[in-house]
Motif scaffolding. Structure first.
Motif, short mmCIF file in Angstrom:
data_model
loop_
_atom_site.label_atom_id
_atom_site.label_comp_id
_atom_site.label_asym_id
_atom_site.label_seq_id
_atom_site.Cartn_x
_atom_site.Cartn_y
_atom_site.Cartn_z
N ARG A 1 -3.28 -20.13 6.02
CA ARG A 1 -4.33 -19.46 5.18
C ARG A 1 -4.66 -18.20 6.27
NH1 ARG A 1 -9.37 -22.90 4.43
NH2 ARG A 1 -10.16 -20.91 3.46
N PHE A 2 -4.58 -18.63 7.57
CA PHE A 2 -4.88 -17.47 8.41
C PHE A 2 -3.82 -16.17 8.40
CE2 PHE A 2 -3.94 -15.32 12.61
CZ PHE A 2 -5.16 -14.94 13.06
N LEU A 3 -2.54 -16.63 8.00
CA LEU A 3 -1.49 -15.35 7.93
C LEU A 3 -2.03 -14.65 6.50
CD1 LEU A 3 1.49 -17.33 8.91
CD2 LEU A 3 0.41 -15.26 10.28
N ALA B 1 -4.46 -14.34 5.30
CA ALA B 1 -5.88 -13.45 5.20
C ALA B 1 -5.59 -12.00 6.15
CB ALA B 1 -6.73 -14.26 5.89
N GLN B 2 -4.48 -12.26 6.84
CA GLN B 2 -4.32 -10.94 7.45
C GLN B 2 -3.64 -9.77 6.68
OE1 GLN B 2 -4.55 -10.78 11.04
NE2 GLN B 2 -5.29 -12.98 10.24
N ALA B 3 -3.26 -9.96 5.58
CA ALA B 3 -2.97 -8.80 4.41
C ALA B 3 -4.24 -8.22 4.03
CB ALA B 3 -2.13 -9.08 3.16
N GLY B 4 -5.40 -8.97 3.64
CA GLY B 4 -6.68 -8.72 3.23
C GLY B 4 -7.25 -7.92 4.33
N LEU B 5 -7.17 -8.43 5.42
CA LEU B 5 -8.02 -7.51 6.76
C LEU B 5 -7.30 -6.24 6.99
CD1 LEU B 5 -8.13 -10.59 8.98
CD2 LEU B 5 -10.05 -9.57 7.78
N LEU B 6 -5.75 -6.10 6.73
CA LEU B 6 -5.21 -5.02 7.06
C LEU B 6 -5.38 -3.85 6.04
CD1 LEU B 6 -3.13 -3.29 8.68
CD2 LEU B 6 -1.23 -4.50 7.14
N ALA B 7 -5.68 -4.51 4.66
CA ALA B 7 -6.23 -3.65 3.77
C ALA B 7 -7.37 -2.90 3.68
CB ALA B 7 -5.93 -4.40 2.11
N ARG B 8 -8.23 -3.58 4.30
CA ARG B 8 -9.80 -2.97 4.54
C ARG B 8 -9.54 -1.66 5.43
NH1 ARG B 8 -14.04 -7.85 5.96
NH2 ARG B 8 -14.12 -8.55 3.99
N THR B 9 -8.57 -1.58 6.38
CA THR B 9 -8.52 -0.49 7.21
C THR B 9 -7.65 0.60 6.54
OG1 THR B 9 -6.23 -1.52 8.04
CG2 THR B 9 -8.44 -2.17 9.29
N LEU B 10 -7.02 0.65 5.35
CA LEU B 10 -6.24 1.56 4.60
C LEU B 10 -6.99 2.38 4.28
CD1 LEU B 10 -3.68 -0.42 2.64
CD2 LEU B 10 -3.49 0.41 4.81
N GLU B 11 -6.63 3.87 4.39
CA GLU B 11 -7.24 5.21 3.86
C GLU B 11 -6.46 6.03 3.28
OE1 GLU B 11 -9.26 7.12 7.25
OE2 GLU B 11 -10.38 5.35 8.00
N ASP B 12 -6.72 6.61 2.19
CA ASP B 12 -6.06 7.49 1.43
C ASP B 12 -5.43 8.71 2.41
OD1 ASP B 12 -6.66 6.01 -0.85
OD2 ASP B 12 -8.13 7.32 -1.39
N HIS B 13 -4.22 9.00 2.02
CA HIS B 13 -3.42 10.00 2.55
C HIS B 13 -2.94 9.66 3.88
CE1 HIS B 13 -4.54 12.44 -0.78
NE2 HIS B 13 -6.04 12.46 -0.37
N LEU B 14 -3.29 8.46 4.38
CA LEU B 14 -2.72 7.76 5.61
C LEU B 14 -1.57 6.74 5.47
CD1 LEU B 14 -5.97 7.47 7.81
CD2 LEU B 14 -4.21 9.45 7.80
N PRO B 15 -0.54 6.86 6.10
CA PRO B 15 0.36 5.89 6.01
C PRO B 15 0.09 4.36 6.32
CG PRO B 15 0.92 7.04 7.81
CD PRO B 15 -0.30 7.65 7.44
N CYS B 16 0.53 3.58 5.52
CA CYS B 16 0.35 2.07 5.52
C CYS B 16 1.05 1.66 6.76
CB CYS B 16 0.92 1.40 4.32
SG CYS B 16 0.50 -0.51 4.75
N PRO B 17 0.60 0.98 7.74
CA PRO B 17 1.33 0.35 8.83
C PRO B 17 2.58 -0.59 8.57
CG PRO B 17 -0.95 -0.48 8.87
CD PRO B 17 -0.82 0.31 7.84
N VAL B 18 2.48 -1.12 7.49
CA VAL B 18 3.25 -2.27 7.01
C VAL B 18 4.85 -1.29 6.20
CG1 VAL B 18 4.11 -4.12 5.87
CG2 VAL B 18 1.89 -3.85 6.84
N CYS B 19 4.17 -0.58 5.24
CA CYS B 19 5.36 0.00 4.42
C CYS B 19 5.51 1.65 4.57
CB CYS B 19 5.15 -0.28 2.84
SG CYS B 19 3.46 0.42 2.06
N GLY B 20 4.55 2.14 5.07
CA GLY B 20 4.57 3.64 5.41
C GLY B 20 4.13 4.45 4.18
N SER B 21 3.46 3.82 3.06
CA SER B 21 3.25 4.59 2.06
C SER B 21 1.78 5.15 2.14
CB SER B 21 3.09 3.58 0.50
OG SER B 21 2.68 4.51 -0.35
N VAL B 22 1.43 6.42 1.78
CA VAL B 22 0.57 6.96 1.94
C VAL B 22 -0.77 6.89 0.79
CG1 VAL B 22 1.05 8.88 3.64
CG2 VAL B 22 1.09 9.30 0.92
N SER B 23 0.01 6.04 -0.39
CA SER B 23 -0.68 5.87 -1.57
C SER B 23 -0.95 4.33 -1.56
CB SER B 23 0.09 6.42 -2.89
OG SER B 23 -0.56 5.90 -4.06
N HIS B 24 -2.11 3.92 -1.71
CA HIS B 24 -2.63 2.53 -1.91
C HIS B 24 -3.03 2.10 -3.36
CE1 HIS B 24 -1.97 3.38 2.36
NE2 HIS B 24 -3.03 4.27 2.43
#
Length: 993
Positions: A463-465, A467-490
């Motif tokens: 469950r902790f693992l 929850a890590q995707a949800g926690l990471l998604a909270r930090t995503l911002e538009d036009h900034l690359p995703c630290p996992v996939c590198g996409s700037v679109s979310h």
């Protein structure tokens, strides 16, 4: 002291009996005691130290803790140690005070014990006595032994860092330098005595000077009263005064002699006495003339007195004649009567003699009766002996029965002791089995809890693992690359679910999981230990400890089996105790000694021996009864019949004896009467003859006396015989006259001889001259007394002062020398070192010289020991303190600045140097073995090699070194080893050479 053999029983970690034979180890000169930490390496040195001194090698271990926890409660802790000293073998045995389980299952205190067997086979017992003898044999106390021979943990550097006073105390006993200290004390005592003597002499001279009679001499008086007496000047002046007094006294004595002689010649009393004697002489002459005129009358009275006395003497002879005549008539009458009775007594004696001979003719019959009675008495005695033997046989059978009964009870006591041991073992097995069962159940429960907790952790981690995707998604911002996939679109970010575990939650769960795992691991360790202990006591399980959780049913059955065994043993114990309590014949069952199994076994052995002896006595008594039975005839087996027949024979014998005695007594009486009258006749005849002769002699004497005193007729004799009352008066007249004449004549003769032709003297003139001479003599005598007294006082004072002053110079010289020696020897000198410390310092210099040889080798020439010669603070004694010279820096520093390894090497060098010097100088202390229990772990590889090489060199001198260490490099350097191996049931020793 060289070790030969050490045996440790229930000592420290050694549960059983461990014996170490040092003969194979000492051949190499050095051996190693090695093993894991806590295995018991140091306990080997403790055992040696305890055997010798009754104490451990270190201060932290106490005697009451020596008993091994692995040993059974009934086994005693003890140490036996054999060692060699000067070619002689000594054996010592010790056991500390400890608790022991007795046969009743109770703990009792066993006192400490010590025994020392000397080379001659004699044994010294008792802790105090053994300690004293060991000190005398080794020449070292426990503290000295630990600093010189056995360098224990914490003790190794004490000799190196000891103060000067402490070193002095150690060396004093080793080198026996107490003599030098006693010499210094003797000098101090002599100095004090000399000082007291000098002051006493000076005080005595002053007292003597104060007693001088100065005779008015002012100068001499001033000398006697001075604060400091000038003895020579005073003696000169005093001698001059004495000479003057001697001359004056001599002149006085001459004049006194002359006056005395003249006065003696003019003695008034003597002159008066002469005049009185002249008057007495004239008076005596007149009295003598008067007495001479009465001499005729006195002569007539003398004649009459002589005749009256002669008549008196003749009268006594006449009276004797009358007495003798009366006796003669009496004896003649008795003689006639006895002669008439003699025939009658002769006939009576003959009749009594005939009767006596008739009675004695029955002696033959009496002898036959005596022989018959003797045979009866012999039979009766045999019969009594048989009865006594039969009674003793009954008593022996009773004793045998009692002994057999007691043996049965003792066997039961023995069985009870064995049963108690079995019960103790059964309780231990049951305890281990029950604990094993509990541990199995507890381990199964804890395993179940661990699996549950582990599943919970896995789920929480998943469950902790997530929850890590949800926690990471909270930090995503538009036009900034995703630290996992590198996409700037979310377009579709992951969503965070509610109540998801955090890192802290996950860590807490992981901590609980680790705690549960550690708990399971601890239970598994205890489970394996318990399984091994139980299987070691009794080969219970056929399966391995890893399968125990799958064999729970067998564990349960084992518990039930052990419970049944314990119950059976308890019932057997209860039954035995009931049977023992019911043994009424066994009175000693309350004796506490019967609770000791060894005592019971010894008592059984003694009782068995007694039973065998009793059976042998019964067989011997039966044989004796059979022998007595064979001695008795058929008619002699009834005691009453024998007694009646013996009484009848005794009566007949007594009748014969009575008849013989009666007739014999009658004959003796008749013969006695006849002999008595015969002797009376002979006595009367013997007495008549001298009486007749005496009567005739008295008659002749009477007539002779009448003639000698001129009695011409009987009438004249009777006249003077009847005038005896006049004798006192006549005697008085004659005696008074003779006494008066003799006294006057004697006195007159003395005066005539003394006075001669002396004429009367003029007393008045003589007395006047005598008084004058007496007065002059009194004056001269008074002067003499005064001069004599002064002369005596001054002469005595002069002699006493001269005598005391003559010895003063020698006293001053001796005091100066002795006091200076005492000052130097007591340490009151520039170096502040005493005589004894100076001697010890010389020994210490030799020790340091030898120590530096080894220290130079072990430190590659860097360090050198030096003895400090500077004074300590506050005036304390010095001379035995050390410092270390560092040749690398060229400076000396205090020994406490050395590092651990450097301190070890320095201490080792110093200890070896001390042992060498003691061997060289002291014949009473032999140090051929050293034990080292620390320090090698502080050495690097090079230092370790040099230290071992130094210790190996001791082999050439015949010495042995034992080392305790777990340093691995030492195992490669030292092949001779004692390997101490730990185990679940205690440690053990293995010797490797």
């Amino acid at each position: 002291m060289k070790p030969l053999k050490l045996t440790m029983t229930a000592f420290g970690p050694f549960a059983g009996s461990e014996t170490i034979d040092f003969s194979s180890l000492t051949e190499n000169g050095i051996f190693l005691v090695t093993g894991p930490t806590g295995a018991g390496k140091t306990m080997i040195f403790d055992a040696i130290c305890f055997a010798l001194y009754g104490r451990a090698s270190g201060d932290s271990r106490q005697n009451e803790n020596f008993k091994s926890d692995f040993a059974p409660a009934g086994v005693l802790c003890a140490v036996a140690f054999d060692f060699e000293l000067r070619g002689k073998r000594f054996s010592i045995f010790r056991q500390p005070q400890q608790q022991k389980l007795n046969t009743k299952g109770q703990m009792t205190t066993v006192p400490a014990k010590a025994e020392l067997t000397l080379p001659d086979g004699s044994v010294v017992t008792g802790t105090a006595e053994v300690n004293l003898r060991i000190g005398e044999i080794l020449g070292l106390t426990l503290a000295q032994f630990k600093q010189i021979v056995m360098l224990a943990q914490g003790e190794f550097k004490r000799l190196l860092e000891a103060s000067s006073d402490d070193k002095q105390e150690i060396f004093r006993r080793i080198f026996s330098t107490q003599l030098f200290d006693r010499f210094s004390q003797a000098l101090g005592e002599r100095s004090r005595k000399l000082d007291d003597t000098i002051h006493k002499q000076l005080d005595a001279i002053k007292v003597l000077a104060g007693g001088i009679d100065c005779a008015g001499d002012a100068e001499l008086y001033a000398m006697t009263q001075a604060a400091s007496i000038d003895a020579p000047t005073l003696l000169e002046a005093l001698k001059r005064l004495i000479g003057q007094d001697c001359n004056a006294l001599e002149q006085l004595e001459q004049s006194i002699t002359q006056i005395t002689e003249e006065r003696d010649r003019l003695n008034p009393e003597q002159a008066a006495a002469i005049n009185k004697k002249l008057e007495q002489r004239e008076d005596l002459r007149k009295k003598l003339a008067v007495l001479q005129k009465k001499s005729g009358y006195v002569d007539q009275q003398k004649i009459r007195l002589d005749r009256i006395r002669g008549a008196q003497q003749a009268s006594r002879s006449e009276q004797l004649m009358e007495q003798l005549g009366s006796q003669i008539r009496q004896y003649r009458q008795e003689l006639r009567g006895c002669q008439s009775r003699q025939p009658v007594y002769s006939i009576a004696m003959q009749k009594a003699k005939n009767a006596m001979e008739e009675a004695k003719a029955c002696e033959g019959a009496k002898q036959a009766l005596i022989e018959q009675r003797a045979a009866l008495d012999s039979a009766y005695s045999s019969l009594q002996k048989r009865e006594r033997c039969e009674a003793e046989l009954v008593e022996l059978r009773q004793k045998l029965a009692q002994a057999l009964c007691k043996e049965q009870t003792l066997q039961k006591l023995k069985a009870r002791s064995e049963l108690l041991v079995q019960l103790d073992e059964a309780e231990k097995r049951l305890g281990y089995a029950q604990r094993l069962s509990e541990l199995c159940l507890q381990l199964m429960e804890e395993n179940q809890a661990f699996l549950s907790l582990k599943n919970e952790y896995i789920q929480q981690y998943d469950r902790f693992l997530s929850a890590q995707a949800g926690l990471l998604a909270r930090t995503l911002e538009d036009h900034l690359p995703c630290p996992v996939c590198g996409s700037v679109s979310h377009p579709d970010p992951a969503r965070l679910e509610k109540d998801m575990p955090t890192q802290n939650d996950l860590d807490q769960t992981k901590g609980r999981l680790d705690e549960q795992s550690a708990k399971i691991s601890s239970l598994e360790t205890e489970l394996k230990t318990t399984f091994r202990q139980l299987n070691y006591m009794d080969d219970v399980f056929s399966f391995d400890e890893a399968d125990i959780l799958n064999r729970m049913d067998e564990v349960g059955k084992t518990v039930e089996r052990f419970q049944a065994q314990k119950s059976t043993l308890q019932k057997q114990k209860k039954q035995l105790e009931w049977e023992i309590a019911e043994e009424k014949a066994f009175e000693e069952r309350s004796d506490p000694r019967y609770n000791d199994e060894i005592f019971v076994l010894e008592e059984i052995a003694r009782l068995t021996s007694r039973i065998q002896r009793t059976k042998a006595e019964i067989d011997a008594k039966k044989a004796q009864i059979d022998e007595l039975e064979a001695q008795l005839s058929e008619g002699m087996k009834n005691a009453r019949q024998i007694e009646a027949l013996s009484a009848s024979l005794r009566t007949q014998i007594e009748q014969i004896d009575g008849q013989i005695a009666a007739t014999t007594q009658q004959y003796i009486s008749a013969k006695s009467e006849f002999e008595e009258i015969r002797k009376t006749i002979e006595l009367a005849q013997e007495k008549l003859t001298p009486l007749n002769e005496q009567y005739l002699a008295a008659q002749i004497k009477f007539h002779a006396e009448l003639q000698s005193h001129c009695f011409v007729s009987r009438e004249m004799y009777e006249e003077y015989r009847d005038a005896q009352e006049e004798i006192p008066k006549l005697e008085e007249i004659v005696q008074n006259y003779g006494n008066a004449t003799a006294a006057i004549s004697a006195e007159l003769g003395v005066l005539e001889t003394e006075l001669g032709k002396q004429q009367p003297i003029d007393l008045a003139a003589l007395q006047q001259r005598h008084r004058a001479l007496t007065e002059e003599l009194a004056q001269r005598s008074s002067d003499k007394v005064k001069f004599s007294a002064r002369l005596q006082i001054n002469t005595q004072a002069c002699n006493a002062i001269a005598q005391r002053f003559d010895g003063m110079e020698a006293l001053f010289d001796e005091y100066k020398n002795v006091n200076e020696l005492y000052r130097l020897s007591s340490g009151n000198n520039a170096q502040r070192i005493s005589f004894e410390s100076y001697v010890l310092a010389a020994y210490f210099d030799d020790i340091i010289a030898l120590a530096n040889l080894r220290l130079d080798q072990m430190t590659n020439g860097r360090y050198e020991l030096r003895r400090r010669t500077d004074r300590e603070k506050f005036g304390r004694s010095s001379g035995l303190n050390l410092e270390i010279l560092d040749h690398f820096s060229g400076k000396a520093r205090h020994i406490t600045t050395l590092s651990g390894g450097e301190s070890f090497k320095t201490s080792l060098a110093l200890a070896l140097g001390l042992a060498d010097i003691v061997q060289i100088y002291s014949g009473g202390v032999v140090i051929d073995t050293m034990f080292i229990d620390e320090g090698f772990g502080t050495l690097d590889e090079e230092s370790l090699g040099s230290a071992v090489q130094t210790l190996m060199s001791l082999k050439n001198g015949g010495r042995v070194v034992g080392i305790i260490s777990h340093v691995a490099e030492l195992k490669e350097c030292i092949p001779a080893r004692i390997n101490v191996l730990p185990g679940k049931t205690g440690s053990s020793c293995r010797i490797a050479t």
